[in-house]
Design an enzyme around this catalytic site. Sequence first.
Site, PDB file in Angstrom:
ATOM      1  N   ASP A   1       0.737  -1.175   0.039  1.00 60.21           N
ATOM      2  CA  ASP A   1      -0.004   0.095   0.073  1.00 60.21           C
ATOM      3  C   ASP A   1       0.699   1.386   0.029  1.00 60.21           C
ATOM      4  O   ASP A   1       0.170   2.514   0.470  1.00 60.21           O
ATOM      5  CB  ASP A   1      -0.905   0.001   1.293  1.00 60.21           C
ATOM      6  CG  ASP A   1      -0.075  -0.146   2.355  1.00 60.21           C
ATOM      7  OD1 ASP A   1       1.017  -0.100   2.583  1.00 60.21           O
ATOM      8  OD2 ASP A   1      -0.719  -0.808   3.524  1.00 60.21           O
TER       9      ASP A   1
ATOM     10  N   GLU B   1      -0.117  -9.250  -0.897  1.00 62.41           N
ATOM     11  CA  GLU B   1      -0.783  -8.550   0.271  1.00 62.41           C
ATOM     12  C   GLU B   1      -1.668  -7.745  -0.040  1.00 62.41           C
ATOM     13  O   GLU B   1      -2.207  -6.561   0.557  1.00 62.41           O
ATOM     14  CB  GLU B   1      -0.049  -8.012   1.357  1.00 62.41           C
ATOM     15  CG  GLU B   1      -0.210  -7.522   2.600  1.00 62.41           C
ATOM     16  CD  GLU B   1       0.688  -6.890   3.588  1.00 62.41           C
ATOM     17  OE1 GLU B   1       0.515  -5.496   3.648  1.00 62.41           O
ATOM     18  OE2 GLU B   1       1.502  -7.389   4.190  1.00 62.41           O
TER      19      GLU B   1
ATOM     20  N   GLU C   1      -2.287   5.239   2.872  1.00 68.33           N
ATOM     21  CA  GLU C   1      -2.355   3.695   2.361  1.00 68.33           C
ATOM     22  C   GLU C   1      -3.526   3.124   1.973  1.00 68.33           C
ATOM     23  O   GLU C   1      -3.668   2.338   1.224  1.00 68.33           O
ATOM     24  CB  GLU C   1      -1.477   2.757   3.569  1.00 68.33           C
ATOM     25  CG  GLU C   1       0.068   3.179   3.858  1.00 68.33           C
ATOM     26  CD  GLU C   1       0.227   4.643   4.372  1.00 68.33           C
ATOM     27  OE1 GLU C   1      -0.496   5.219   4.938  1.00 68.33           O
ATOM     28  OE2 GLU C   1       1.644   4.726   4.675  1.00 68.33           O
TER      29      GLU C   1
ATOM     30  N   HIS D   1       5.827   5.884  13.086  1.00 72.31           N
ATOM     31  CA  HIS D   1       6.322   6.562  11.808  1.00 72.31           C
ATOM     32  C   HIS D   1       5.049   7.022  11.152  1.00 72.31           C
ATOM     33  O   HIS D   1       5.129   7.827  10.092  1.00 72.31           O
ATOM     34  CB  HIS D   1       6.925   5.935  10.969  1.00 72.31           C
ATOM     35  CG  HIS D   1       6.327   4.599  10.306  1.00 72.31           C
ATOM     36  ND1 HIS D   1       5.594   4.707   9.066  1.00 72.31           N
ATOM     37  CD2 HIS D   1       6.072   3.296  10.513  1.00 72.31           C
ATOM     38  CE1 HIS D   1       5.200   3.467   8.849  1.00 72.31           C
ATOM     39  NE2 HIS D   1       5.393   2.723   9.613  1.00 72.31           N
TER      40      HIS D   1
ATOM     41  N   ARG E   1       2.086   8.899   8.924  1.00 73.79           N
ATOM     42  CA  ARG E   1       1.973  10.153   8.702  1.00 73.79           C
ATOM     43  C   ARG E   1       0.737  10.901   9.205  1.00 73.79           C
ATOM     44  O   ARG E   1       0.789  11.886   9.689  1.00 73.79           O
ATOM     45  CB  ARG E   1       1.542  10.363   6.906  1.00 73.79           C
ATOM     46  CG  ARG E   1       2.688  10.799   6.233  1.00 73.79           C
ATOM     47  CD  ARG E   1       2.592  10.460   4.810  1.00 73.79           C
ATOM     48  NE  ARG E   1       3.628   9.718   4.235  1.00 73.79           N
ATOM     49  CZ  ARG E   1       4.326  10.527   3.580  1.00 73.79           C
ATOM     50  NH1 ARG E   1       4.233  11.867   3.294  1.00 73.79           N
ATOM     51  NH2 ARG E   1       5.723  10.325   3.345  1.00 73.79           N
TER      52      ARG E   1
ATOM     53  N   HIS F   1      12.504   6.001  13.243  1.00 69.80           N
ATOM     54  CA  HIS F   1      12.472   5.930  11.927  1.00 69.80           C
ATOM     55  C   HIS F   1      13.142   7.173  11.521  1.00 69.80           C
ATOM     56  O   HIS F   1      13.366   8.008  12.085  1.00 69.80           O
ATOM     57  CB  HIS F   1      11.040   6.319  11.354  1.00 69.80           C
ATOM     58  CG  HIS F   1      10.488   6.107  10.255  1.00 69.80           C
ATOM     59  ND1 HIS F   1      10.875   7.058   9.122  1.00 69.80           N
ATOM     60  CD2 HIS F   1       9.981   4.896   9.417  1.00 69.80           C
ATOM     61  CE1 HIS F   1      10.290   6.490   7.837  1.00 69.80           C
ATOM     62  NE2 HIS F   1      10.033   5.399   8.222  1.00 69.80           N
TER      63      HIS F   1
HETATM   64  C1  UD1 Z   1       6.518   5.181   3.913  1.00 68.79           C
HETATM   65  C2  UD1 Z   1       5.169   4.531   3.276  1.00 68.79           C
HETATM   66  C3  UD1 Z   1       4.361   3.954   4.493  1.00 68.79           C
HETATM   67  C4  UD1 Z   1       5.124   2.737   5.122  1.00 68.79           C
HETATM   68  C5  UD1 Z   1       6.423   3.174   5.452  1.00 68.79           C
HETATM   69  C6  UD1 Z   1       7.378   2.138   6.178  1.00 68.79           C
HETATM   70  C7  UD1 Z   1       4.117   5.975   1.639  1.00 68.79           C
HETATM   71  C8  UD1 Z   1       3.380   6.995   1.272  1.00 68.79           C
HETATM   72  N1  UD1 Z   1       4.567   5.824   3.024  1.00 68.79           N
HETATM   73  O1  UD1 Z   1       6.383   5.961   4.937  1.00 68.79           O
HETATM   74  O2  UD1 Z   1       3.237   3.128   3.954  1.00 68.79           O
HETATM   75  O3  UD1 Z   1       4.496   2.145   6.145  1.00 68.79           O
HETATM   76  O4  UD1 Z   1       7.147   3.785   4.244  1.00 68.79           O
HETATM   77  O5  UD1 Z   1       8.504   2.975   6.842  1.00 68.79           O
HETATM   78  O6  UD1 Z   1       4.436   5.153   0.724  1.00 68.79           O
HETATM   79  N2  UD1 Z   1      13.922   8.459   5.169  1.00 68.79           N
HETATM   80  C9  UD1 Z   1      15.307   8.333   5.278  1.00 68.79           C
HETATM   81  N3  UD1 Z   1      16.159   7.165   4.661  1.00 68.79           N
HETATM   82  C10 UD1 Z   1      15.250   6.251   4.612  1.00 68.79           C
HETATM   83  C11 UD1 Z   1      13.856   6.036   4.682  1.00 68.79           C
HETATM   84  C12 UD1 Z   1      13.328   7.565   5.170  1.00 68.79           C
HETATM   85  O7  UD1 Z   1      16.027   9.519   5.404  1.00 68.79           O
HETATM   86  O8  UD1 Z   1      15.856   5.076   4.357  1.00 68.79           O
HETATM   87  C13 UD1 Z   1      13.258   9.712   5.507  1.00 68.79           C
HETATM   88  C14 UD1 Z   1      13.565  10.846   4.328  1.00 68.79           C
HETATM   89  O9  UD1 Z   1      13.375  12.058   4.854  1.00 68.79           O
HETATM   90  C15 UD1 Z   1      11.869  10.684   3.632  1.00 68.79           C
HETATM   91  C16 UD1 Z   1      11.339  10.610   5.156  1.00 68.79           C
HETATM   92  O10 UD1 Z   1      11.952   9.734   5.816  1.00 68.79           O
HETATM   93  O11 UD1 Z   1      11.638  11.729   3.176  1.00 68.79           O
HETATM   94  C17 UD1 Z   1       9.867   9.753   4.810  1.00 68.79           C
HETATM   95  O12 UD1 Z   1       9.836   8.678   3.846  1.00 68.79           O
HETATM   96  P1  UD1 Z   1       8.463   8.330   2.976  1.00 68.79           P
HETATM   97  O13 UD1 Z   1       8.769   7.322   2.094  1.00 68.79           O
HETATM   98  O14 UD1 Z   1       8.031   9.477   2.306  1.00 68.79           O
HETATM   99  O15 UD1 Z   1       7.562   7.979   4.084  1.00 68.79           O
HETATM  100  P2  UD1 Z   1       7.388   6.975   5.272  1.00 68.79           P
HETATM  101  O16 UD1 Z   1       7.019   7.836   6.375  1.00 68.79           O
HETATM  102  O17 UD1 Z   1       8.844   6.534   5.608  1.00 68.79           O
HETATM  103  N1  UDP Z   2      11.869  -3.101  11.158  1.00 67.07           N
HETATM  104  C1  UDP Z   2      13.239  -3.373  11.156  1.00 67.07           C
HETATM  105  N2  UDP Z   2      13.911  -2.415  11.914  1.00 67.07           N
HETATM  106  C2  UDP Z   2      13.550  -1.505  12.721  1.00 67.07           C
HETATM  107  C3  UDP Z   2      12.065  -1.371  12.969  1.00 67.07           C
HETATM  108  C4  UDP Z   2      11.163  -2.109  12.014  1.00 67.07           C
HETATM  109  O1  UDP Z   2      13.486  -4.192  10.520  1.00 67.07           O
HETATM  110  O2  UDP Z   2      14.413  -0.877  13.271  1.00 67.07           O
HETATM  111  C5  UDP Z   2      10.796  -3.991  10.509  1.00 67.07           C
HETATM  112  C6  UDP Z   2       9.632  -4.714  11.198  1.00 67.07           C
HETATM  113  O3  UDP Z   2      10.418  -5.867  11.696  1.00 67.07           O
HETATM  114  C7  UDP Z   2       8.886  -4.893  10.167  1.00 67.07           C
HETATM  115  C8  UDP Z   2       8.801  -3.656   9.192  1.00 67.07           C
HETATM  116  O4  UDP Z   2      10.455  -3.350   9.482  1.00 67.07           O
HETATM  117  O5  UDP Z   2       8.962  -6.252   9.646  1.00 67.07           O
HETATM  118  C9  UDP Z   2       8.130  -2.651   9.511  1.00 67.07           C
HETATM  119  O6  UDP Z   2       8.194  -1.636   8.715  1.00 67.07           O
HETATM  120  P1  UDP Z   2       7.445  -0.090   8.919  1.00 67.07           P
HETATM  121  O7  UDP Z   2       7.074   0.020  10.475  1.00 67.07           O
HETATM  122  O8  UDP Z   2       8.502   0.726   8.579  1.00 67.07           O
HETATM  123  O9  UDP Z   2       6.240  -0.350   7.889  1.00 67.07           O
HETATM  124  P2  UDP Z   2       4.856  -0.736   8.191  1.00 67.07           P
HETATM  125  O10 UDP Z   2       5.104  -2.148   8.514  1.00 67.07           O
HETATM  126  O11 UDP Z   2       4.070   0.079   8.884  1.00 67.07           O
HETATM  127  O12 UDP Z   2       4.420  -0.366   6.543  1.00 67.07           O
END
Ligand code: UD1
Ligand code: UDP
Length: 373
Positions: free
Chosen positions: A95, A117, A131, A208, A210, A241
């Site tokens: 999603d 999924e 999502e 994390h 939004r 995060h």
């Molecule tokens: C995204 C997904 C969410 C998922 C989550 C898992 C969307 C809209 N959101 O949210 O569904 O649950 O990932 O974690 O697709 N960043 C880094 N390095 C990384 C990852 C993130 O610096 O490796 C920072 C960046 O500033 C980035 C911000 O986190 O812009 C947010 O990342 P983004 O993918 O936009 O949204 P998430 O909140 O991570």
């Molecule tokens: N996870 C990880 N390291 C961390 C925190 C979470 O590997 O420090 C794993 C966790 O076991 C799960 C996945 O990341 O499998 C969940 O990801 P996240 O919470 O980013 O996204 P969501 O599940 O909400 O989409």
Amino acid sequence: MKVMTLFGTRPEAIKMAPLVKALEMDPEIESVVCVTAQHREMLDQVLELFEIKPNYDLNIMKSGQSLSEITSRVLLGVEEVIKKEMPDIVLVHGDTSTTLSGAMAAFYQQIPVGHVEAGLRSGNKYSPYPEEVNRLLTSRLAEIHFAATQGNVDNLLKEGINAQTIVKTGNTVIDALKSVIDDAYVFEDERLNQIDYDHKKVVLLTAHRRENLGKPMENIFGAIRKLVEDFEEVVLIFPWHLNPAVRHVAQKYLGGHERILLIEPLEYEAFANLQGKSYLIMTDSGGIQEEAPSLGKPVVVLRTETERPEAVAAGTVAVAGVEFEDVYDVTQTLISDPNAYAKMAGAVNPYGDGYACERIVSALKVWKKSKEN
Ligand code: UD1
Ligand code: UDP
């Protein structure tokens, strides 16, 4: 059959990794992997652990980028890759923005989409945001739907999706989890080895979402700070995060306490094993609600609703909401009432048996044959 797997964030990577492995091992399948890198460091941790070398890496991450930016950059990048590879099918997961944009890019090239999924629904289009809508729209675009549970299958049927195109598989996260859990696991971070898991109550936190940014997250972190202060046996570990918006609030409420460990995101093997050693987990994550029941760990869900009702029914997760008092009350019961704790910890995992990827690969072959006839 040429199968292109597309993903971009940490959870998608964890859940697609065992599937990529299964596709790579099958002699009838040519596997092509494209990552959008919507996440960068958090994606790379997973690629490294599972030894996946993507054929394409769109490298789209920019700090703090908007949903429209992610959506458009994925759409344009994936279009180029699909035009070049012309796979028989593109597999997307779950999603995220990568999921929906990837599915749209495939649809525009008239390439079938397989949705892994599929069928999760909260019923509220702003929670989780974006999502819930990403899932709904991806279901409209997909030709084959891999649903983890019967509840997910039913959600798709209710929306008029043809039953012949839905395959119940279990969730691939259980396949991933099985491959990394190890009773003798030793953490790279020595601070995690030194914790007395038998006598302390280790609470593992992730946050994390939004829709929780702002006031809800302040409520949540405020309640957690009070819990740590009120219960001396609690040690809180928060692999925070990388989103700067999360870190800012976390630092304000959770910084500077000797029993609170704010650490960098853990690589999956370490995080999975830390779940196994923890007393309870507090999270707004989706995937963790599916994993923790496998490990017998109660989960306090820091959201107003969940699209994982199976876990609620099985009694492994409690949806606490995002108000200060509610988060405090639900969690303090689990810390101080052994009966309430034991009831949650003993529940059975409804999400799968660890063979979801095998089922997906078999279903893909059946699907391909049906197209040829
Ligand atoms: C995204 C997904 C969410 C998922 C989550 C898992 C969307 C809209 N959101 O949210 O569904 O649950 O990932 O974690 O697709 N960043 C880094 N390095 C990384 C990852 C993130 O610096 O490796 C920072 C960046 O500033 C980035 C911000 O986190 O812009 C947010 O990342 P983004 O993918 O936009 O949204 P998430 O909140 O991570
Ligand atoms: N996870 C990880 N390291 C961390 C925190 C979470 O590997 O420090 C794993 C966790 O076991 C799960 C996945 O990341 O499998 C969940 O990801 P996240 O919470 O980013 O996204 P969501 O599940 O909400 O989409």
